[in-house]
Design a protein around this motif. Structure first.
Motif, short mmCIF file in Angstrom:
data_model
loop_
_atom_site.label_atom_id
_atom_site.label_comp_id
_atom_site.label_asym_id
_atom_site.label_seq_id
_atom_site.Cartn_x
_atom_site.Cartn_y
_atom_site.Cartn_z
N GLY A 151 0.89 -1.11 -0.12
CA GLY A 151 0.00 0.05 -0.11
C GLY A 151 0.77 1.32 0.20
O GLY A 151 0.21 2.09 -0.48
N TYR A 152 2.14 1.14 0.45
CA TYR A 152 2.87 2.36 0.44
C TYR A 152 3.66 2.38 -1.00
O TYR A 152 4.36 3.42 -1.08
CB TYR A 152 3.94 2.20 1.54
N PHE A 153 3.31 1.75 -1.79
CA PHE A 153 4.10 2.00 -3.08
C PHE A 153 3.38 2.99 -3.95
O PHE A 153 1.92 2.89 -3.89
CB PHE A 153 4.16 0.62 -3.85
N GLY A 154 4.09 3.97 -4.45
CA GLY A 154 3.27 4.83 -5.48
C GLY A 154 3.65 4.55 -6.66
O GLY A 154 3.72 3.48 -7.27
N SER A 155 3.65 5.29 -7.75
CA SER A 155 3.74 4.97 -9.18
C SER A 155 5.34 4.52 -9.36
O SER A 155 6.09 4.75 -8.63
CB SER A 155 3.55 6.21 -10.05
N GLY A 156 5.52 3.78 -10.54
CA GLY A 156 6.79 3.54 -10.79
C GLY A 156 7.13 4.23 -12.05
O GLY A 156 6.43 4.38 -12.71
N TYR A 157 8.47 4.47 -12.07
CA TYR A 157 8.82 5.35 -13.16
C TYR A 157 10.21 4.69 -13.75
O TYR A 157 10.92 3.94 -13.08
CB TYR A 157 9.49 6.80 -12.51
N THR A 158 10.40 4.96 -15.27
CA THR A 158 11.50 4.62 -15.90
C THR A 158 12.33 5.75 -16.35
O THR A 158 11.62 6.58 -16.92
CB THR A 158 10.64 3.84 -17.11
N ASP A 159 13.55 5.59 -16.21
CA ASP A 159 14.52 6.83 -16.67
C ASP A 159 14.95 6.57 -18.24
O ASP A 159 14.58 5.55 -18.50
CB ASP A 159 15.61 7.07 -15.68
N ALA A 160 15.67 7.55 -18.70
CA ALA A 160 16.24 7.39 -19.79
C ALA A 160 17.15 6.05 -20.02
O ALA A 160 17.34 5.57 -21.23
CB ALA A 160 16.83 8.50 -20.50
N ASP A 161 17.84 5.53 -19.25
CA ASP A 161 18.68 4.40 -19.14
C ASP A 161 17.69 3.21 -18.98
O ASP A 161 18.49 1.98 -19.42
CB ASP A 161 19.62 4.49 -18.14
#
Length: 176
Positions: free
Chosen positions: A143-153
């Protein structure tokens, strides 16, 4: 003594980058960290002071991920191994070179929890411009996980809502 000076220089550098980000209109949103080879993002508004690794005083009959208590600038903080807590595993022993990069990130005082998270490495500040893609947390995620993000690498970064984390029953119940 050299470690204290290096920490002061790092904190000064971080403060100047925060100030520069405010004046250029690019707002940093997260503190980027690594724990147990996983990349995490802590919202800056929920993050507190960053401390160098401090030996903790063990507390008997507690969860394995609860490393004990530490005196950080005169305040008593519970120290939680973030990687071990999230993965549900035994905390890894850290060799001296790894401990040199390890940091304790306190939760912001407005969260009203005297707690610091042990991370393996502080990466820096990140804003939305640092990422090319995002996705909501899976339904099976804590429940404490927010969104996941992907960087340029192509690296995946997981946002952790520290306020939500600090209210989780499992997080608050340190007894074994």
């Amino acid at each position: 003594m050299a470690n204290r000076e290096a920490l002061r220089q790092f904190q000064s550098h971080l403060a100047s980058r925060l100030s520069a980000a405010r004046t250029t209109g690019v707002a940093a949103s997260w503190l980027a960290v690594e724990a147990a080879n996983v990349k995490y993002l802590f919202p800056l508004s929920q993050s507190g002071e960053i401390f160098p690794w401090a030996n903790t005083q063990p507390v008997p009959y507690t969860q394995r991920w609860f490393l004990g208590v530490a005196n950080l600038r005169g305040g008593l903080y519970g120290v939680i191994d973030l990687g071990s807590f999230v993965a549900g595993t035994v905390p890894a022993s850290r060799a001296e070179p790894v401990r040199d990069q390890a940091r304790l990130v306190a939760l912001n005082s407005v969260l009203d929890v005297n707690c610091a998270l042990l991370i393996d490495r502080l990466v820096g500040l990140r804003s939305m411009d640092s990422f090319i893609d995002s996705a909501p947390a899976p339904d099976t995620a804590p429940g404490y996980f927010g969104s996941g993000y992907t960087d340029a690498d192509g690296a995946h970064w997981q946002e952790i809502n520290l306020q939500s984390l600090s209210q989780q029953p499992r997080f608050l119940s340190i007894s074994a």
